[in-house]
Design a protein around this motif. Structure first.
Motif, PDB file in Angstrom:
ATOM      1  N   ASP A   1       7.153  -6.208  -5.651  1.00 44.05           N
ATOM      2  CA  ASP A   1       7.532  -5.263  -6.793  1.00 44.05           C
ATOM      3  C   ASP A   1       6.239  -4.255  -7.006  1.00 44.05           C
ATOM      4  O   ASP A   1       6.263  -3.681  -7.925  1.00 44.05           O
ATOM      5  CB  ASP A   1       7.954  -5.878  -8.033  1.00 44.05           C
ATOM      6  N   LEU A   2       5.609  -3.912  -6.101  1.00 42.16           N
ATOM      7  CA  LEU A   2       4.395  -3.058  -5.981  1.00 42.16           C
ATOM      8  C   LEU A   2       5.011  -1.436  -5.605  1.00 42.16           C
ATOM      9  O   LEU A   2       4.506  -0.497  -6.372  1.00 42.16           O
ATOM     10  CB  LEU A   2       3.270  -3.371  -5.189  1.00 42.16           C
ATOM     11  N   ILE A   3       6.001  -1.353  -5.045  1.00 40.60           N
ATOM     12  CA  ILE A   3       6.857  -0.150  -4.623  1.00 40.60           C
ATOM     13  C   ILE A   3       8.102  -0.340  -4.855  1.00 40.60           C
ATOM     14  O   ILE A   3       8.721  -1.373  -4.760  1.00 40.60           O
ATOM     15  CB  ILE A   3       6.224   0.446  -3.295  1.00 40.60           C
ATOM     16  N   ALA A   4       8.851   0.621  -4.765  1.00 38.54           N
ATOM     17  CA  ALA A   4      10.231   0.843  -4.982  1.00 38.54           C
ATOM     18  C   ALA A   4      10.882   2.111  -4.045  1.00 38.54           C
ATOM     19  O   ALA A   4       9.794   3.103  -3.814  1.00 38.54           O
ATOM     20  CB  ALA A   4      10.821   1.081  -6.457  1.00 38.54           C
ATOM     21  N   THR A   5      12.005   2.161  -3.966  1.00 39.35           N
ATOM     22  CA  THR A   5      12.469   3.418  -3.158  1.00 39.35           C
ATOM     23  C   THR A   5      12.779   4.413  -4.421  1.00 39.35           C
ATOM     24  O   THR A   5      13.099   4.319  -5.627  1.00 39.35           O
ATOM     25  CB  THR A   5      13.904   3.355  -2.505  1.00 39.35           C
ATOM     26  N   GLY A   6      12.128   5.770  -4.195  1.00 39.53           N
ATOM     27  CA  GLY A   6      12.271   6.832  -4.914  1.00 39.53           C
ATOM     28  C   GLY A   6      13.442   7.554  -4.667  1.00 39.53           C
ATOM     29  O   GLY A   6      14.427   7.348  -4.138  1.00 39.53           O
ATOM     30  N   PRO A   7      13.282   9.056  -5.237  1.00 41.35           N
ATOM     31  CA  PRO A   7      14.314   9.854  -4.829  1.00 41.35           C
ATOM     32  C   PRO A   7      14.551  10.254  -3.241  1.00 41.35           C
ATOM     33  O   PRO A   7      13.346  10.167  -2.709  1.00 41.35           O
ATOM     34  CB  PRO A   7      13.992  11.230  -5.725  1.00 41.35           C
ATOM     35  N   ARG A   8      15.672  10.593  -2.965  1.00 41.61           N
ATOM     36  CA  ARG A   8      15.553  10.931  -1.524  1.00 41.61           C
ATOM     37  C   ARG A   8      14.979  12.255  -1.149  1.00 41.61           C
ATOM     38  O   ARG A   8      15.204  13.029  -2.395  1.00 41.61           O
ATOM     39  CB  ARG A   8      17.089  10.829  -1.115  1.00 41.61           C
ATOM     40  N   ALA A   9      14.254  12.526  -0.327  1.00 42.13           N
ATOM     41  CA  ALA A   9      13.711  13.799   0.147  1.00 42.13           C
ATOM     42  C   ALA A   9      14.536  14.875   0.362  1.00 42.13           C
ATOM     43  O   ALA A   9      15.869  14.735   0.947  1.00 42.13           O
ATOM     44  CB  ALA A   9      12.712  13.453   1.425  1.00 42.13           C
ATOM     45  N   PRO A  10      14.338  15.862  -0.286  1.00 41.09           N
ATOM     46  CA  PRO A  10      15.346  17.259  -0.258  1.00 41.09           C
ATOM     47  C   PRO A  10      15.252  17.995   1.340  1.00 41.09           C
ATOM     48  O   PRO A  10      14.973  19.180   1.226  1.00 41.09           O
ATOM     49  CB  PRO A  10      15.129  18.073  -1.470  1.00 41.09           C
TER      50      PRO A  10
END
Length: 195
Positions: A146-155
């Motif tokens: 749980d140190l990283i997660a998926t963020g917004p999709r790249a535009p």
């Protein structure tokens, strides 16, 4: 069926002001002690009276614990009790804390740092930073902890996923916010950057 809970008096109006304040401090200490993760302000507000300032109570609790081997730390979006760094070797030598260790390889830490500093970042962006493909297994290890997660999709075409750090990352490294990350010059001075 469990017995009904005893009434909970938040305001403690029957106590003199100094004893009331001390009891509120102890309640906050008990909640922080019992929690494995940072406790948000809203949660602490629920255990003290309407006229109490959580910030001042935490400040007084911190002063009260100044001579103790643990401290109140503001981490991510809340507070937690943590052992002072000076006692880390003692704990490692005597306590069973192996399940709490991150056990990350140097390269894992480097990838985690790249994500922290450049988030949101895609796998392609990580490849540019390191000059090689970052394995799904490594991303999986960081994600499982749980140190990283998926963020917004790249535009851009294909809208690839990005990676961002989490509150667990902030908590694991003792940061209140990402602004607490060391700057590039500090990394260079510590010999932690190769380029």
């Amino acid at each position: 069926m469990p017995p009904p809970a005893a009434p909970f008096d938040r305001d403690l109006d029957d106590l003199p002001p100094d004893l009331r304040w001390r009891e509120w401090m102890r309640r906050i200490e008990a909640v922080l002690f019992a929690s494995a993760s940072p406790v948000a302000r809203e949660d602490l507000v629920r255990v003290v009276g309407r006229q109490a300032s959580v910030d001042l109570l935490v400040e007084d609790l911190s002063a009260d614990l100044a001579s103790r081997p643990y401290e109140v730390a503001q981490v991510a979006s809340g507070w937690m009790l943590r052992t002072r760094p000076a006692y880390a070797p003692v704990i490692r030598a005597s306590a069973d804390v192996a399940d709490q260790a991150l056990d990350l390889l140097d390269f894992d830490l480097a990838v985690l740092a790249a994500i922290a500093y450049q988030q949101p970042i895609t796998r392609e962006g990580l490849k540019e930073v390191f000059g090689k493909e970052i394995s799904r297994e490594l991303i999986g290890r960081l994600s499982e902890r749980d140190l990283i997660a998926t963020g917004p999709r790249a535009p851009r075409r294909g809208a690839p996923y990005t990676f961002v750090t989490t509150e667990a990352f902030l908590s694991a490294f003792g940061f209140e916010t990402l602004r607490d990350l060391p700057d590039r010059e500090q990394w260079d001075d510590a010999g932690l950057t190769a380029r």
